[in-house]
Design a protein around this motif. Structure first.
Motif: not given
Length: 135
Positions: A1-6, A110-114, A124-128
């Motif tokens: 699953m790829t997360l999206k902003e919002g 590598r995908v990370t998220v805030r 911040d920069e947490a693994r998705q």
């Protein structure tokens, strides 16, 4: 699953943040820690503020990959205007770097998220993969 902003998300597992936790504005060397660890429960909700893809960061690309991108762009934009000998030399340089480029494309980025959690904490920069879609 790829997360999206919002996107609304929840923590998929308990997170334990350990180390020295100090109050904002305090000098950690002078006051000492106010807590030794902090736990965030699974299901804690939040909102994705930013998605970082490895390719967004130039320093993650090898010098060969950066050179391939530069030369390929040059060839695509100006190759038709170049003298035949120069164009042939450029094509050979691009071809010599294609193995690196193909390997770069094959890597799983590598995908990370805030994520701003509903309780006010920001990860911040947490693994998705630490998050699931809320709902």
């Amino acid at each position: 699953m790829t997360l999206k902003e919002g996107q609304r998300v929840e923590l998929a597992a308990e997170l334990v943040l350990s180390g020295s936790v100090t109050a904002a504005g305090d000098d950690p060397a002078r006051t000492g820690p106010v807590a030794g660890s902090l736990s965030l429960a699974p299901g804690t909700g939040g909102t994705v503020e930013r998605v970082y893809h490895e390719d967004d960061r130039q320093e993650q690309q090898s010098p060969e990959v950066r050179e391939y991108v530069r030369l390929k762009s040059l060839m695509d934009d100006f190759g038709h205007q170049m003298p035949p000998a120069s164009r042939k030399q450029l094509e050979e340089q691009v071809a010599s770097l294609e193995v690196e480029w193909i390997a770069h494309l094959a890597r799983q980025p590598r995908v990370t998220v805030r994520v701003r959690l509903d309780n006010g904490f920001v990860l911040d920069e947490a693994r998705q993969d630490l998050f699931t879609a809320a709902g």
